[in-house]
Design a protein around this motif. Structure first.
Motif, mmCIF file in Angstrom:
data_model
loop_
_atom_site.group_PDB
_atom_site.id
_atom_site.type_symbol
_atom_site.label_atom_id
_atom_site.label_comp_id
_atom_site.label_asym_id
_atom_site.label_seq_id
_atom_site.Cartn_x
_atom_site.Cartn_y
_atom_site.Cartn_z
ATOM 1 N N ARG A 6 41.533 30.121 38.585
ATOM 2 C CA ARG A 6 40.316 30.825 39.000
ATOM 3 C C ARG A 6 39.386 29.881 39.759
ATOM 4 O O ARG A 6 39.164 28.742 39.331
ATOM 5 C CB ARG A 6 39.590 31.397 37.780
ATOM 6 N N SER A 50 33.817 34.715 42.206
ATOM 7 C CA SER A 50 35.058 34.034 41.836
ATOM 8 C C SER A 50 36.250 34.890 42.229
ATOM 9 O O SER A 50 36.117 36.081 42.533
ATOM 10 C CB SER A 50 35.094 33.741 40.329
ATOM 11 N N PHE A 52 40.714 35.136 41.095
ATOM 12 C CA PHE A 52 41.706 34.581 40.182
ATOM 13 C C PHE A 52 43.074 35.197 40.415
ATOM 14 O O PHE A 52 43.216 36.272 41.003
ATOM 15 C CB PHE A 52 41.283 34.791 38.720
#
Length: 206
Positions: A6, A50, A52
């Protein structure tokens, strides 16, 4: 055993939309589209963005990193995004217990989710395994989808334990407040940790 790679970025003020769109573009260049997701804060619109992806082994992560090193399009995009961010960090999470509790295909269910809900336990020195065990036991008491339990392998939060669910809508957060799951969850680990954090972020599926 699975692992989650991530990446976190904190956009400069006014650059949130640009970083979000650039992250989705970067994932296309990396071949990550449709694997994992992008997250964006909603209670704090100037917070972290973010993205991931899940890997089955650490060797797969190593192979992927070596594969992308000579890819100038990927590297240039990373530099471009980082130039409009305050900070940037990669973290690797080791999944101790996967998500469960869904009738049918879990991957299909997760694609319909809109909220990334995560508890972070800051463990006292020497108590992490007890926190992990308590989190695994308590995970089965959550309504609906049962969260995964993970730890970090590369992060400043090296003693952290993470409890993570993907939810379909905000109502699932409100419903949780009407039962004993969350309070009991805290009681199980409160003497083993120095503190807690909890974050909910919007999911963008690409």
């Amino acid at each position: 055993m699975a692992y989650i790679f991530r990446t976190f970025r904190k956009p400069l003020v006014g650059k949130q939309k640009e970083v979000l769109e650039g992250t989705i573009e970067l994932r296309k260049l990396m071949g990550w589209s449709g694997q994992g997701a992008v997250t964006q804060g909603f209670t704090n619109p100037t917070g972290f963005i973010s993205h991931f992806r899940r890997f089955e082994t650490l060797e797969e992560i190593s192979e992927w990193l070596n594969f992308t090193k000579p890819d100038t399009k990927v590297i240039d995009k990373v530099y471009e995004l980082n130039s409009i961010c305050e900070s940037y960090a990669n973290k690797i999470f080791k999944v101790i217990k996967p998500m469960s509790g869904v009738d049918g295909n879990l991957s299909d269910y997760l694609r319909d989710c809109q909220i990334h809900d995560q508890w972070i336990m800051h463990c006292k020195v020497g108590e992490r395994q007890k926190v992990i065990d308590a989190c695994i036991d308590q995970a089965e008491n959550f309504n609906g989808i049962k969260p995964n339990v993970s730890i970090t392998l590369s992060s400043p939060l090296i003693g952290g334990v993470f409890v993570t669910r993907l939810l379909k809508n905000f109502n699932e957060l409100e419903d949780e407040g009407n039962d004993k799951t969350a309070p009991d969850f805290i009681k199980k680990v409160k003497d083993l940790v120095t503190g807690f954090d909890r974050h909910q972020t919007l999911l963008h599926h690409d």
